[in-house]
Design a protein around this motif. Structure first.
Motif, PDB file in Angstrom:
ATOM      1  N   ALA A  10      48.501  38.066  45.365  1.00  0.00           N
ATOM      2  CA  ALA A  10      49.617  38.493  46.369  1.00  0.00           C
ATOM      3  C   ALA A  10      50.776  39.070  45.566  1.00  0.00           C
ATOM      4  O   ALA A  10      51.558  39.942  45.864  1.00  0.00           O
ATOM      5  N   THR A  11      51.106  38.135  44.593  1.00  0.00           N
ATOM      6  CA  THR A  11      52.241  38.657  43.672  1.00  0.00           C
ATOM      7  C   THR A  11      51.885  38.918  42.362  1.00  0.00           C
ATOM      8  O   THR A  11      52.726  39.491  41.304  1.00  0.00           O
ATOM      9  N   GLU A  12      50.612  39.310  42.172  1.00  0.00           N
ATOM     10  CA  GLU A  12      50.106  40.129  40.732  1.00  0.00           C
ATOM     11  C   GLU A  12      50.749  39.093  39.752  1.00  0.00           C
ATOM     12  O   GLU A  12      51.494  39.626  38.878  1.00  0.00           O
ATOM     13  N   GLU A  46      44.382  30.592  45.186  1.00  0.00           N
ATOM     14  CA  GLU A  46      43.094  31.152  44.652  1.00  0.00           C
ATOM     15  C   GLU A  46      42.952  30.759  43.187  1.00  0.00           C
ATOM     16  O   GLU A  46      43.897  30.620  42.425  1.00  0.00           O
ATOM     17  N   ILE A  47      41.805  29.674  42.931  1.00  0.00           N
ATOM     18  CA  ILE A  47      41.458  29.475  41.521  1.00  0.00           C
ATOM     19  C   ILE A  47      40.622  30.509  40.817  1.00  0.00           C
ATOM     20  O   ILE A  47      39.750  31.038  41.548  1.00  0.00           O
ATOM     21  N   ALA A  48      40.966  30.727  39.740  1.00  0.00           N
ATOM     22  CA  ALA A  48      40.224  31.717  38.790  1.00  0.00           C
ATOM     23  C   ALA A  48      38.748  31.113  38.727  1.00  0.00           C
ATOM     24  O   ALA A  48      38.331  30.132  38.536  1.00  0.00           O
ATOM     25  N   ASP A  49      37.968  32.066  38.367  1.00  0.00           N
ATOM     26  CA  ASP A  49      36.493  31.792  38.270  1.00  0.00           C
ATOM     27  C   ASP A  49      36.243  30.944  37.147  1.00  0.00           C
ATOM     28  O   ASP A  49      35.443  29.918  37.327  1.00  0.00           O
ATOM     29  N   GLU A  50      36.901  31.087  36.102  1.00  0.00           N
ATOM     30  CA  GLU A  50      36.903  30.290  34.992  1.00  0.00           C
ATOM     31  C   GLU A  50      37.154  28.827  34.991  1.00  0.00           C
ATOM     32  O   GLU A  50      36.752  27.704  34.317  1.00  0.00           O
ATOM     33  N   TRP A  77      40.771  41.715  36.261  1.00  0.00           N
ATOM     34  CA  TRP A  77      41.555  41.340  37.655  1.00  0.00           C
ATOM     35  C   TRP A  77      40.223  41.237  38.590  1.00  0.00           C
ATOM     36  O   TRP A  77      39.319  41.770  38.272  1.00  0.00           O
ATOM     37  N   ARG A  78      40.746  40.580  39.862  1.00  0.00           N
ATOM     38  CA  ARG A  78      39.522  40.406  40.702  1.00  0.00           C
ATOM     39  C   ARG A  78      39.178  41.747  41.403  1.00  0.00           C
ATOM     40  O   ARG A  78      37.786  41.776  41.780  1.00  0.00           O
ATOM     41  N   ASP A  79      39.971  42.754  41.425  1.00  0.00           N
ATOM     42  CA  ASP A  79      39.495  44.205  41.853  1.00  0.00           C
ATOM     43  C   ASP A  79      38.698  45.075  40.975  1.00  0.00           C
ATOM     44  O   ASP A  79      38.567  46.066  41.173  1.00  0.00           O
ATOM     45  N   GLY A  80      38.606  44.532  39.718  1.00  0.00           N
ATOM     46  CA  GLY A  80      37.919  45.499  38.706  1.00  0.00           C
ATOM     47  C   GLY A  80      38.965  45.955  37.851  1.00  0.00           C
ATOM     48  O   GLY A  80      38.471  46.634  36.502  1.00  0.00           O
TER      49      GLY A  80
END
Length: 560
Positions: free
Chosen positions: A111-113, A192-196, A81-84
């Motif tokens: 925001a909504t996980e 937000e768009i995932a890095d992949e 996940w984004r926060d590790g």
């Protein structure tokens, strides 16, 4: 990817595998395929850009997962996940199989996980819905062998980072124009768009082994140090250091003073910068300097800090400073549009007989940066080495100098009206003189016309002379630059000194590129600024063909 073997309680070795029913409003079903396992399939035709699934996620702390989760079957289903933390997608999220050519993209909603899954093209009844897991796979993808020869329809995800379309029937590649940003045209612009799923690859500006979580991984070097017999000498020596020339940026990650077992020591300078023992101040009685081993970089984690401080007290610089900012769908539309504009500029230059290399600075996407930079119109420039007969007329140099001229013109109050934008000839760069000589010739408007787009306002910064403050605009500060080709080392350094925020380039230059190929200038040790580097994703096997048909092909040995 789902497991092929049945691990359910009570299932015998010959128990047939069955898929559960799945009820939803988008026409999806779960199906079991022998040799592949479970997957998600379409029950009916699904249009492109259709939201087909929203999967909530379970989040695990890194320590918790390391102790328990990774030893279970969950290890094949979780991702960072984004926060590790580690995330496990519920619902259909963990059942989407991998494909080299996916028909579903996904975005993370912090925001909504949850994770939102959207079709990238039209999906036919009975077709499996797949996502792209990434390049580091723990299995052999089923469609790896035939991906290069498969028939691709006009609606298929292009594989060129959203920059091109494929014609029907053959592999003819054509430049994308109006449909350039279609890939991100629909949907919530704040999503937000995932890095992949990003159309570009972010280059790391920190070393690959930046973790340094054990003593063997810590990068070390040697430095001169001296013991301080009395604590009061510390202040005197710190003052002397500033006057001695030993207070260099290469020591910024180290604390100067070390207290160990009741003794005080000071690190002076790295041995690679000063091979011989440094001469100490005569008025202070000190023992001779000696060599110590010190960490080469700051500590990014608490574990790294503890290990590095064993060698010498080290500055703690949390990993957060290196984390890239997230990208939203709206900002991606802005980036795609900017890349399309720089391609147009380069093609137009090529048609006029110049090298088809261009740079483009768009108006910032967010209002805060737009207000801070006061850039109200985009700027672009192309390579003019051929027409000018000058080896330094690269597009980046042309653009940086043009920005400087325009910044200066907006602050000029000596004339009632600012002059037309001008690009000072590189061969005649003179310092301003209060008493110009009779032979001094001011640059003409024609000198900038070849390098700048024709329609530019006189003061693109949009500010009046009274609003200009000294140092308020350091040329490219906070701005993003788009290029058709990877900039050469000279241009990469010019961008560094111009304080550009980030650079995007389309075509890498393996023999001359200074942003990731032969070197990466913003990654070098000792530089006083770092800017983000992003390389647009293109199909490696067809890059040259695409560049030729797009009018962007240049010699591989050419420095852009």
């Amino acid at each position: 990817m789902d497991e092929a073997a049945d691990s359910s309680p009570g299932a015998g070795p010959s128990s047939p595998r069955k898929a559960p029913e799945h009820l939803n409003s988008t026409g999806l079903r779960i199906e079991y395929i022998e040799g592949k396992g479970r997957g998600v399939y379409a029950c009916c035709e699904i249009p492109a850009q259709t939201l087909i699934e929203v999967s909530p996620v379970l989040l695990f702390g890194a320590a918790e997962y390391e102790e328990h989760g990774r030893h279970t079957v969950l290890d094949h289903y979780t991702f960072k996940w984004r926060d590790g933390r580690l995330a496990l997608a519920l619902g259909l999220g963990s059942l989407f199989n991998h494909s080299q050519r996916p028909n579903v993209s996904y975005t993370i909603d912090s925001a909504t996980e949850s994770i939102r899954y959207t079709t990238t093209r039209r999906v036919m009844p009975g077709e499996e819905l797949c996502i792209f897991y990434g390049h580091k796979l723990w299995f052999d993808p089923v469609d790896a062998a035939d991906s290069a020869n498969a028939d691709i329809t006009e609606e298929t995800d292009d594989g060129w980072g959203g920059l091109t379309n494929l014609e029907d029937g053959d592999a003819h590649v054509r430049p994308l124009d109006e449909s350039f940003s279609n890939r991100f045209a629909d949907g919530d612009p704040t999503e937000e768009i995932a890095d992949e799923a990003l159309p570009f690859t972010r280059l790391k500006l920190t070393p690959e082994d930046e973790e340094e979580e054990d003593m063997d991984a810590i990068r070390k070097e040697e430095a001169w140090a001296v013991d301080l017999p009395e604590p009061k000498l510390a202040a005197m020596m710190l003052k002397w250091l500033k006057q001695s020339g030993f207070d260099t940026p290469s020591m910024a990650h180290l604390k100067r003073i070390r207290k160990l077992d009741g003794k005080m020591s000071m690190v002076l300078i790295l041995t690679r910068e000063h091979p011989h023992p440094p001469t100490l101040p005569e008025k202070i009685e000190l023992p001779p300097p000696y060599v110590v081993t010190v960490p080469k970089t700051a500590a990014l984690t608490m574990t790294s800090l503890k290990l590095k401080s064993v060698l010498w007290p080290t500055i703690y610089a949390p990993r957060k400073k290196f984390e890239p900012e997230p990208w939203t769908r709206g900002r991606l539309r802005w980036a795609c549009e900017a890349m399309r504009e720089v391609m147009k500029e380069a093609r137009a230059a090529g048609e006029r007989g110049e090298l088809p290399i261009a740079a483009y600075v768009p108006v910032p996407y967010d209002e805060e940066t737009k207000s801070a930079t006061r850039l109200v119109e985009p700027l672009s420039a192309h390579d003019t080495r051929k027409s000018a007969g000058h080896p330094l007329r690269h597009c980046v140099i042309n653009l940086v100098r043009a920005v400087g001229e325009l910044r200066a013109s907006s602050s000029s109050s000596s004339a009632p009206k600012s002059p037309a934008p001008q690009l000072t000839p590189l061969v005649d760069v003179r310092s301003p003189s209060p008493n110009p000589t009779p032979n001094s010739v001011p640059p003409t408007a024609e000198q900038v016309a070849a390098a700048l787009s024709p329609s530019r306002s006189q003061t693109p910064s949009g500010q009046s002379p009274s609003e200009v403050r000294n140092g308020a605009h350091y040329l490219l500060t906070s701005l993003t630059l788009f290029m058709t080709h990877e900039p050469c080392v000279m241009c990469s350094m010019a961008l560094l000194h111009s304080r550009v925020k980030e650079v995007f380039y389309l075509l890498p230059m393996a023999e001359t590129g200074g942003c990731g190929s032969i070197t990466c200038v913003p990654r070098l040790e000792g530089v006083n600024h770092r800017y983000a580097v992003n390389n647009w994703k293109l199909d490696g096997d067809k890059v040259k063909e695409w560049a030729e048909q797009s009018g962007l092909c240049i010699d591989e040995a050419c420095d852009a």
